[in-house]
Design an enzyme around this catalytic site. Sequence first.
Site, short mmCIF file in Angstrom:
data_model
loop_
_atom_site.label_atom_id
_atom_site.label_comp_id
_atom_site.label_asym_id
_atom_site.label_seq_id
_atom_site.Cartn_x
_atom_site.Cartn_y
_atom_site.Cartn_z
CD GLU A 171 -2.91 -1.18 2.38
OE1 GLU A 171 -2.83 -0.26 3.20
OE2 GLU A 171 -3.78 -2.06 2.43
CD GLU A 351 -3.73 -5.90 3.96
OE1 GLU A 351 -4.57 -5.06 4.36
OE2 GLU A 351 -2.51 -5.74 4.02
O1 IFM Z 1 -4.42 -3.22 9.15
C1 IFM Z 1 -4.33 -2.69 7.87
C2 IFM Z 1 -3.15 -3.28 7.12
O2 IFM Z 1 -1.97 -3.09 7.80
C3 IFM Z 1 -3.02 -2.65 5.77
N1 IFM Z 1 -4.27 -2.71 5.04
C4 IFM Z 1 -5.47 -2.28 5.72
C5 IFM Z 1 -5.58 -2.97 7.06
C6 IFM Z 1 -6.87 -2.53 7.77
O3 IFM Z 1 -6.86 -1.16 7.99
#
Ligand code: IFM
Length: 441
Positions: A171, A351
């Site tokens: 990210e 994710e």
């Molecule tokens: O916890 C975070 C993660 O570290 C990165 N992506 C989003 C998740 C939820 O906010």
Amino acid sequence: MSHSEISRHQFPDNFTWGVATSSFQIEGAHDSDGKGPSIWDNFCDIEGKIADSSNGHKACEHYLRWQEDVDLICHLGVNAYRFSISWPRVQPDGQGAWNEAGFAFYDKLINALAERGIALHLTLNHWDLPQALQDHGGWANRDLCGHFTRYATEVARRFGSRLASICTHNEPWVIAILGYEQGIFAPGIQSRSQAFQAVHHLLLSHGMALQAMRGLGLTTPMGIVLNLSPIYPASDDPKDVAKAWLDDGLILRWYMDALFHGTYPQDVTAHLGQDVPVVLPDDLVTIAQHNDFLGVNYYTRNFSSSGNPWDVASTGNQVTDMGWEVYPQGLTELLCRLHADYQPKLLWVTENGAAFKDELVGGVVNDELRLAYIRDHIAATQDAMAQGVPVGAYFAWSLMDNFEWASGYAKRFGLVHVDFDTQKRTLKNSALWYQNFLSEK
Ligand code: IFM
């Protein structure tokens, strides 16, 4: 198809099913065995930055309890685990000497999981940059590209052949925009020009690291993970429509165009004006390396407004404890759009998950909203695959409740509940559902 009817058998046998975590969010042991401070260690010390004034000193004590966590991962029945390396644990200053004790931790973790048939998906940078590098300007300093490349190459040299994939950055939008423009994440800077310089260096270091790691002769799949979502105008007002397209440029096209087309979008460059980053000749060629996979982190869709009032409640959909709308169709739409516009060789959902307020009662967490969220997003992934999108993996975020950055420990994303006083882990009903789904005969 009704989402409640989703079956594992609608996915190919070689589909990757996993859970994901990151180093700072679970490891704790912030100063053990020679680890150096990360920017998040320092950021947590600044009053008012973390909602519950907590820090990552203990987190889930994964550094100590890793064997129990390996058992937990295996018990879920997943075939893959996505995790990250803490750069300051293995190279306290971000340059110079390696910390062998830090490498030893990851070595034993990787071996223990590999021996039990779990495919390891390693992320090099899930935000916990060595503070020593921040002292030299962090990602806004072009020198970071060289330091990151050397770190990536050393990790790949030691572990590469035992890994199922290597991701450079998790990210980059969050690192740069929340960290350097909005200042609500580490390192807490508020400068749009620094933020876009940081974005450029993150992308450039991705390309440089891929070249260097592949130079070792490794065939391990390599790529990057982006946080992406479809963006809708808040109304039919042409100003909202224009704003939504610009926001799409700032959040999605800036990254995707650079990585897959070797260009930055003209409309965003014009919008940035004097904050446009310094880009040297050939930088975009370096950035646009072949990616073996593109990781997509998807949680919700976004709405853009040029000033017209908009409220998530107007969608009529469930909202999570983060205030994020539950919108599984957005994942299907996003995956289809990425495939149509950019044709990544392979897409992975790296994710996906939800924070809800959980209650542990008599050893049970009946988290039906999270269960439905995970189930419906798995179905949404399948919907994209049915439309011809090459998706090869789904990772639930997260294996267990952990340190949710500026929100501290109050927001729980885990499939496994963690009692942060006793460190007891308890499988929530969502974890039991996932386990059951994965074990379908
Ligand atoms: O916890 C975070 C993660 O570290 C990165 N992506 C989003 C998740 C939820 O906010």
